[in-house]
Scaffold this motif. Structure first.
Motif, short mmCIF file in Angstrom:
data_model
loop_
_atom_site.label_atom_id
_atom_site.label_comp_id
_atom_site.label_asym_id
_atom_site.label_seq_id
_atom_site.Cartn_x
_atom_site.Cartn_y
_atom_site.Cartn_z
N ARG A 182 -2.70 0.25 10.37
CA ARG A 182 -3.73 -0.27 10.65
C ARG A 182 -4.22 -1.64 9.62
O ARG A 182 -5.06 -2.34 10.27
CB ARG A 182 -4.80 0.83 10.19
CG ARG A 182 -4.65 2.02 10.83
CD ARG A 182 -5.64 3.14 10.61
NE ARG A 182 -6.92 2.59 10.89
CZ ARG A 182 -8.21 3.06 10.53
NH1 ARG A 182 -8.20 3.92 9.61
NH2 ARG A 182 -9.46 2.46 11.00
N MET B 121 -5.26 -2.17 7.14
CA MET B 121 -6.58 -2.01 6.07
C MET B 121 -6.18 -1.35 4.63
O MET B 121 -5.42 -0.51 4.71
CB MET B 121 -7.64 -1.18 6.81
CG MET B 121 -7.88 -1.70 8.24
SD MET B 121 -8.90 -0.62 9.06
CE MET B 121 -10.40 -0.60 7.98
N ASP B 122 -7.17 -1.86 3.91
CA ASP B 122 -7.11 -1.26 2.38
C ASP B 122 -5.60 -1.28 1.85
O ASP B 122 -5.35 -0.22 1.31
CB ASP B 122 -7.34 0.29 2.66
CG ASP B 122 -8.93 0.51 3.01
OD1 ASP B 122 -9.10 1.43 3.74
OD2 ASP B 122 -9.82 -0.25 2.57
N TYR B 123 -5.17 -2.53 1.71
CA TYR B 123 -4.04 -2.88 0.90
C TYR B 123 -4.67 -3.02 -0.38
O TYR B 123 -5.12 -4.01 -0.59
CB TYR B 123 -3.08 -3.90 1.79
CG TYR B 123 -2.37 -3.29 2.65
CD1 TYR B 123 -2.95 -2.83 3.92
CD2 TYR B 123 -0.79 -3.67 2.59
CE1 TYR B 123 -2.01 -2.47 5.13
CE2 TYR B 123 -0.23 -3.06 3.54
CZ TYR B 123 -0.63 -2.65 4.97
OH TYR B 123 0.33 -2.35 5.84
N GLY B 124 -3.96 -2.17 -1.24
CA GLY B 124 -4.46 -2.53 -2.71
C GLY B 124 -3.91 -3.49 -3.46
O GLY B 124 -4.35 -4.19 -4.59
N HIS B 125 -2.77 -4.00 -3.25
CA HIS B 125 -1.80 -4.98 -4.04
C HIS B 125 -1.60 -6.21 -3.27
O HIS B 125 -0.98 -5.93 -2.26
CB HIS B 125 -0.64 -4.31 -4.59
CG HIS B 125 -0.79 -2.86 -5.29
ND1 HIS B 125 -1.08 -2.64 -6.54
CD2 HIS B 125 -0.93 -1.79 -4.56
CE1 HIS B 125 -1.53 -1.54 -6.99
NE2 HIS B 125 -1.01 -1.00 -5.65
N TRP B 126 -1.84 -7.36 -3.80
CA TRP B 126 -1.84 -8.72 -2.99
C TRP B 126 -1.08 -9.68 -3.73
O TRP B 126 -1.01 -9.59 -5.23
CB TRP B 126 -3.24 -9.16 -2.73
CG TRP B 126 -3.80 -8.44 -1.97
CD1 TRP B 126 -4.59 -7.08 -1.82
CD2 TRP B 126 -3.96 -8.50 -0.29
NE1 TRP B 126 -5.05 -6.78 -0.79
CE2 TRP B 126 -4.52 -7.60 0.51
CE3 TRP B 126 -3.43 -9.73 0.43
CZ2 TRP B 126 -5.11 -7.69 1.35
CZ3 TRP B 126 -3.54 -9.51 1.78
CH2 TRP B 126 -4.35 -8.65 2.48
N ASP C 66 -1.87 5.15 6.34
CA ASP C 66 -2.33 4.38 7.66
C ASP C 66 -2.05 2.99 7.56
O ASP C 66 -2.76 2.13 7.74
CB ASP C 66 -3.90 4.65 7.63
CG ASP C 66 -4.57 4.31 6.72
OD1 ASP C 66 -5.77 4.37 6.75
OD2 ASP C 66 -4.08 4.06 5.62
N TRP C 67 -0.88 2.91 7.02
CA TRP C 67 -0.30 1.19 6.59
C TRP C 67 -0.36 0.56 7.89
O TRP C 67 -0.48 -0.64 7.86
CB TRP C 67 1.06 1.44 6.18
CG TRP C 67 2.11 2.05 6.83
CD1 TRP C 67 2.14 3.52 7.04
CD2 TRP C 67 2.98 1.44 7.78
NE1 TRP C 67 3.20 3.76 7.95
CE2 TRP C 67 3.67 2.45 8.48
CE3 TRP C 67 2.99 -0.01 8.48
CZ2 TRP C 67 4.73 2.30 9.55
CZ3 TRP C 67 3.97 -0.08 9.57
CH2 TRP C 67 4.69 0.79 10.05
N THR D 163 0.90 -1.31 -0.01
CA THR D 163 -0.07 -0.19 0.19
C THR D 163 0.67 1.25 -0.04
O THR D 163 2.10 1.16 0.39
CB THR D 163 -0.79 0.13 1.19
OG1 THR D 163 -1.73 1.03 1.12
CG2 THR D 163 -0.18 0.10 2.56
N ARG E 191 -0.74 3.98 1.38
CA ARG E 191 -1.52 4.69 2.45
C ARG E 191 -0.81 5.13 3.36
O ARG E 191 0.02 4.20 4.07
CB ARG E 191 -2.90 3.83 2.76
CG ARG E 191 -3.74 3.73 1.38
CD ARG E 191 -4.80 3.03 2.13
NE ARG E 191 -5.76 3.38 3.06
CZ ARG E 191 -6.62 4.32 3.08
NH1 ARG E 191 -7.21 4.39 1.79
NH2 ARG E 191 -7.48 4.67 4.06
#
Length: 122
Positions: A105, A107-112, A102-103, A98, A100
């Motif tokens: 937390r 949450m909302d990691y976009g690349h997996w 707020d890494w 990510t 972001r």
């Protein structure tokens, strides 16, 4: 960014494993990278992450002191070192990236990346 995993497999309780997460087609230094795991029948759990500036966190007390996350930008790779493994660490492990702020937390990691199985026997 495409994340490529390596490592994992089988271990006995008390042993160590190291998972690696490399980036194909991009510089991992541009991303905060997190590790997640999902055990059978359970929700995905945030293991921890390392920031672009190499600040790392482990999210759970059950993993603190045993798991370490680090990165090598020269190798374009992030690592999850797991020591003193326990049967309850058995899960599919994922890395994700990510940008972001707020890494930490988880949450909302976009690349997996694809998951890799870790099985710990007692």
């Amino acid at each position: 960014v495409q994340l490529v995993k390596s490592g994992g497999g089988l271990a006995q309780a008390g042993e160590s494993l190291r998972l690696s997460c490399g980036a194909a087609g991009a510089a991992v230094s541009n991303y905060h990278v997190g590790w997640f795991r999902q055990a059978p029948g359970k929700e995905r759990e945030f293991v921890g992450a390392v920031s672009r500036s190499s600040v790392s966190i482990i999210s759970s007390d059950s993993m603190k002191g045993r798991f370490t996350i680090s990165r090598s930008n020269a190798r374009n790779t992030v690592y999850l070192q797991m020591n003193s493994l326990k049967p309850e660490d058995t899960a599919v492990y994922y890395c994700a990236a990510t940008v972001r702020t707020d890494w930490s937390r988880g949450m909302d990691y976009g690349h997996w990346g694809q998951g890799t199985q870790v099985t710990v026997s007692s």
